[in-house]
Design a protein around this motif. Structure first.
Motif, PDB file in Angstrom:
ATOM      1  N   HIS A   1       0.797  -1.234   0.000  1.00 21.08           N
ATOM      2  CA  HIS A   1       0.000   0.000   0.000  1.00 21.08           C
ATOM      3  C   HIS A   1       0.825   1.277   0.000  1.00 21.08           C
ATOM      4  O   HIS A   1       0.273   2.358  -0.236  1.00 21.08           O
ATOM      5  CB  HIS A   1      -0.944  -0.002   1.210  1.00 21.08           C
ATOM      6  CG  HIS A   1      -0.226   0.041   2.527  1.00 21.08           C
ATOM      7  ND1 HIS A   1      -0.247   1.146   3.341  1.00 21.08           N
ATOM      8  CD2 HIS A   1       0.530  -0.886   3.162  1.00 21.08           C
ATOM      9  CE1 HIS A   1       0.467   0.893   4.427  1.00 21.08           C
ATOM     10  NE2 HIS A   1       0.945  -0.337   4.334  1.00 21.08           N
TER      11      HIS A   1
ATOM     12  N   PRO B   1      -6.098   6.015  -1.975  1.00 17.77           N
ATOM     13  CA  PRO B   1      -6.392   6.558  -0.636  1.00 17.77           C
ATOM     14  C   PRO B   1      -6.453   5.482   0.443  1.00 17.77           C
ATOM     15  O   PRO B   1      -6.858   4.342   0.192  1.00 17.77           O
ATOM     16  CB  PRO B   1      -7.750   7.234  -0.820  1.00 17.77           C
ATOM     17  CG  PRO B   1      -7.821   7.567  -2.272  1.00 17.77           C
ATOM     18  CD  PRO B   1      -7.078   6.463  -2.971  1.00 17.77           C
ATOM     19  N   GLU B   2      -6.063   5.871   1.651  1.00 15.39           N
ATOM     20  CA  GLU B   2      -6.006   4.947   2.788  1.00 15.39           C
ATOM     21  C   GLU B   2      -7.349   4.276   3.030  1.00 15.39           C
ATOM     22  O   GLU B   2      -7.407   3.080   3.320  1.00 15.39           O
ATOM     23  CB  GLU B   2      -5.559   5.712   4.036  1.00 15.39           C
ATOM     24  CG  GLU B   2      -5.390   4.848   5.273  1.00 15.39           C
ATOM     25  CD  GLU B   2      -4.144   3.968   5.233  1.00 15.39           C
ATOM     26  OE1 GLU B   2      -4.045   3.061   6.080  1.00 15.39           O
ATOM     27  OE2 GLU B   2      -3.292   4.198   4.356  1.00 15.39           O
ATOM     28  N   GLU B   3      -8.451   5.037   2.921  1.00 14.65           N
ATOM     29  CA  GLU B   3      -9.765   4.449   3.201  1.00 14.65           C
ATOM     30  C   GLU B   3     -10.118   3.337   2.219  1.00 14.65           C
ATOM     31  O   GLU B   3     -10.806   2.372   2.565  1.00 14.65           O
ATOM     32  CB  GLU B   3     -10.857   5.519   3.211  1.00 14.65           C
ATOM     33  CG  GLU B   3     -11.000   6.319   1.932  1.00 14.65           C
ATOM     34  CD  GLU B   3     -10.174   7.591   1.913  1.00 14.65           C
ATOM     35  OE1 GLU B   3     -10.554   8.528   1.176  1.00 14.65           O
ATOM     36  OE2 GLU B   3      -9.154   7.655   2.645  1.00 14.65           O
ATOM     37  N   HIS B   4      -9.618   3.443   0.983  1.00 15.51           N
ATOM     38  CA  HIS B   4      -9.840   2.369   0.006  1.00 15.51           C
ATOM     39  C   HIS B   4      -9.088   1.107   0.425  1.00 15.51           C
ATOM     40  O   HIS B   4      -9.615  -0.011   0.332  1.00 15.51           O
ATOM     41  CB  HIS B   4      -9.371   2.815  -1.380  1.00 15.51           C
ATOM     42  CG  HIS B   4     -10.294   3.766  -2.073  1.00 15.51           C
ATOM     43  ND1 HIS B   4     -10.836   4.857  -1.447  1.00 15.51           N
ATOM     44  CD2 HIS B   4     -10.766   3.794  -3.353  1.00 15.51           C
ATOM     45  CE1 HIS B   4     -11.609   5.518  -2.296  1.00 15.51           C
ATOM     46  NE2 HIS B   4     -11.567   4.898  -3.472  1.00 15.51           N
ATOM     47  N   TRP B   5      -7.847   1.292   0.856  1.00 18.35           N
ATOM     48  CA  TRP B   5      -7.051   0.143   1.304  1.00 18.35           C
ATOM     49  C   TRP B   5      -7.714  -0.540   2.506  1.00 18.35           C
ATOM     50  O   TRP B   5      -7.785  -1.779   2.579  1.00 18.35           O
ATOM     51  CB  TRP B   5      -5.642   0.584   1.666  1.00 18.35           C
ATOM     52  CG  TRP B   5      -4.764   0.823   0.474  1.00 18.35           C
ATOM     53  CD1 TRP B   5      -4.431   2.028  -0.066  1.00 18.35           C
ATOM     54  CD2 TRP B   5      -4.125  -0.165  -0.337  1.00 18.35           C
ATOM     55  NE1 TRP B   5      -3.629   1.855  -1.160  1.00 18.35           N
ATOM     56  CE2 TRP B   5      -3.414   0.525  -1.347  1.00 18.35           C
ATOM     57  CE3 TRP B   5      -4.084  -1.561  -0.300  1.00 18.35           C
ATOM     58  CZ2 TRP B   5      -2.674  -0.140  -2.312  1.00 18.35           C
ATOM     59  CZ3 TRP B   5      -3.337  -2.234  -1.264  1.00 18.35           C
ATOM     60  CH2 TRP B   5      -2.649  -1.529  -2.253  1.00 18.35           C
ATOM     61  N   LEU B   6      -8.200   0.239   3.448  1.00 20.62           N
ATOM     62  CA  LEU B   6      -8.853  -0.327   4.635  1.00 20.62           C
ATOM     63  C   LEU B   6     -10.118  -1.091   4.242  1.00 20.62           C
ATOM     64  O   LEU B   6     -10.405  -2.163   4.796  1.00 20.62           O
ATOM     65  CB  LEU B   6      -9.183   0.777   5.632  1.00 20.62           C
ATOM     66  CG  LEU B   6      -7.978   1.449   6.298  1.00 20.62           C
ATOM     67  CD1 LEU B   6      -8.412   2.679   7.089  1.00 20.62           C
ATOM     68  CD2 LEU B   6      -7.250   0.463   7.216  1.00 20.62           C
ATOM     69  N   ALA B   7     -10.876  -0.551   3.290  1.00 24.56           N
ATOM     70  CA  ALA B   7     -12.089  -1.222   2.838  1.00 24.56           C
ATOM     71  C   ALA B   7     -11.770  -2.547   2.149  1.00 24.56           C
ATOM     72  O   ALA B   7     -12.460  -3.557   2.344  1.00 24.56           O
ATOM     73  CB  ALA B   7     -12.875  -0.310   1.897  1.00 24.56           C
TER      74      ALA B   7
ATOM     75  N   LYS C   1     -10.716  -5.094   4.869  1.00 28.48           N
ATOM     76  CA  LYS C   1     -11.869  -5.550   5.654  1.00 28.48           C
ATOM     77  C   LYS C   1     -12.688  -6.575   4.877  1.00 28.48           C
ATOM     78  O   LYS C   1     -13.089  -7.614   5.415  1.00 28.48           O
ATOM     79  CB  LYS C   1     -12.740  -4.358   6.037  1.00 28.48           C
ATOM     80  CG  LYS C   1     -13.946  -4.724   6.889  1.00 28.48           C
ATOM     81  CD  LYS C   1     -14.743  -3.480   7.273  1.00 28.48           C
ATOM     82  CE  LYS C   1     -15.958  -3.853   8.122  1.00 28.48           C
ATOM     83  NZ  LYS C   1     -16.748  -2.633   8.494  1.00 28.48           N
TER      84      LYS C   1
ATOM     85  N   TRP D   1      -0.327  -6.692   5.502  1.00 31.42           N
ATOM     86  CA  TRP D   1       0.086  -5.365   5.068  1.00 31.42           C
ATOM     87  C   TRP D   1       1.596  -5.362   4.823  1.00 31.42           C
ATOM     88  O   TRP D   1       2.337  -6.137   5.413  1.00 31.42           O
ATOM     89  CB  TRP D   1      -0.285  -4.315   6.114  1.00 31.42           C
ATOM     90  CG  TRP D   1      -1.775  -4.109   6.255  1.00 31.42           C
ATOM     91  CD1 TRP D   1      -2.631  -4.857   7.005  1.00 31.42           C
ATOM     92  CD2 TRP D   1      -2.573  -3.115   5.606  1.00 31.42           C
ATOM     93  NE1 TRP D   1      -3.917  -4.384   6.882  1.00 31.42           N
ATOM     94  CE2 TRP D   1      -3.912  -3.311   6.034  1.00 31.42           C
ATOM     95  CE3 TRP D   1      -2.295  -2.068   4.728  1.00 31.42           C
ATOM     96  CZ2 TRP D   1      -4.965  -2.504   5.598  1.00 31.42           C
ATOM     97  CZ3 TRP D   1      -3.335  -1.265   4.293  1.00 31.42           C
ATOM     98  CH2 TRP D   1      -4.643  -1.481   4.719  1.00 31.42           C
TER      99      TRP D   1
ATOM    100  N   ALA E   1      -8.312   7.965  -6.336  1.00 25.62           N
ATOM    101  CA  ALA E   1      -9.541   7.897  -5.540  1.00 25.62           C
ATOM    102  C   ALA E   1     -10.737   7.505  -6.394  1.00 25.62           C
ATOM    103  O   ALA E   1     -11.815   7.201  -5.861  1.00 25.62           O
ATOM    104  CB  ALA E   1      -9.797   9.241  -4.858  1.00 25.62           C
TER     105      ALA E   1
ATOM    106  N   VAL F   1     -13.612   0.345  -5.102  1.00 23.23           N
ATOM    107  CA  VAL F   1     -13.161  -0.783  -4.288  1.00 23.23           C
ATOM    108  C   VAL F   1     -13.701  -2.099  -4.838  1.00 23.23           C
ATOM    109  O   VAL F   1     -12.994  -3.122  -4.839  1.00 23.23           O
ATOM    110  CB  VAL F   1     -13.576  -0.580  -2.819  1.00 23.23           C
ATOM    111  CG1 VAL F   1     -13.333  -1.846  -2.003  1.00 23.23           C
ATOM    112  CG2 VAL F   1     -12.821   0.596  -2.211  1.00 23.23           C
TER     113      VAL F   1
END
Length: 313
Positions: A180, A192-198, A201, A212, A294, A298
């Protein structure tokens, strides 16, 4: 026959940029050239002049006879040696001047212009400069970086693979490795970080083993981490090229750089923004309100990963 390959990593070979941060990915994706050279000159003894930061990528490479790390004294050594061929893939004027002063019968790549003090090209390197000039224009026929490099040097492109000096022999521990992070030179390459987290998950919710990025402080440990994953999800960065060198399945994420310039060797697929009007812009800093990375959904990333995770793929 003696061949000197000058590729420090201080400048991107087929991009206009010349910087101070060593491009490890650019060094690694030069290694297919070694196979092409050996195919043309099987008896050749090849020396690679490189920056210290990139040594772990090529040290121990079976196609190299010598690795020289650039310092204050090595240029004087090279100016007293004789070579049959010098290939300079660095655009820094000082490195170009060194390439001119090395005793050799044939020269390829970039040279020094004594009148302007700038980088120019040898006759068998004019294609490099023309390619750089054309990068800002639309090109529906854009080809892989490695193919351009090899063919511009008058060699035959046969999808020659990456060649590492260090191949780990560790076991598979993870289904998906999340590569990442990106280097400081191209922050716009990062999703973006939120995409990686999604993504993480969703994968973990389906029972997959996710890891990671690990080992960034040591290239060998980083290579071992990639080796421990079945599939690598990565932006256009060193990790993507290492995964290709290790034969891993790939899902590559692209935005400011052109996915057509990366040969995946049949090991995966690429995803990019289909809505950004300037993709690929080739810029390390985004000038738009909405960053192209962005714009990558996802669900498309997850669908691609599922395809690459299928048995027998």
């Amino acid at each position: 026959m003696k061949i000197l390959l000058i590729k420090l990593g201080h400048s991107e070979t087929l991009d206009p940029e010349v910087g101070k941060v060593t491009s490890l990915g650019d060094v690694l994706r030069t290694t297919p050239l070694l196979t092409a050279l050996k195919e043309r000159h099987p008896e050749a003894k090849i020396t690679w002049l490189v920056d210290e930061a990139a040594v772990p990528l090529i040290s121990g490479n079976p196609l190299l006879d010598r690795v020289l790390v650039v310092d204050a004294f090595v240029p004087f050594q090279l100016m007293r040696e004789q070579f049959d061929i010098v290939i300079n893939l660095e655009k820094h004027p000082g490195v170009c001047a060194l390439a001119d002063m090395v005793d050799a019968w044939a020269r390829y790549g970039f040279r020094f212009d004594a009148m302007t003090g700038s980088c120019q090209a040898y006759e068998k390197g004019q294609g490099f400069l023309q390619y750089i000039r054309d990068k800002s224009t639309p090109d529906p026929e854009r080809r892989p970086w490695q193919q351009n490099l090899i063919e511009m040097l008058g060699l035959e492109w046969k999808e020659q693979p990456y060649v590492l000096g260090y191949y780990p022999n560790n076991e598979l521990l993870f289904d998906v490795g999340l590569n990442h992070m990106v280097g400081s030179k191209w922050p716009t390459k990062r999703m973006p970080e939120e995409h990686w987290l999604a993504v993480a998950k969703a994968l973990e919710s389906s029972g997959l083993r996710v890891s990671w990025q690990q080992g960034l402080d040591n290239l060998h440990r980083y290579t071992e981490w990639i080796s421990s994953c079945r599939v690598i999800l990565s932006q256009d960065s060193l990790g993507l090229h290492l995964a290709l060198a290790l034969g891993k399945r790939i899902v590559g994420l692209f935005g400011p750089t052109d996915p057509r310039e990366v040969c995946l060797y049949g090991q995966g697929e690429t995803i990019w923004s289909e809505t950004c009007p300037q993709m690929p812009c080739g810029q390390p800093q985004c000038l738009l309100e909405r960053h192209c990375m962005a714009e990558i959904p996802v669900h498309r990333v997850l669908e691609a990963l599922q395809r690459q995770l299928k048995p027998g793929v």
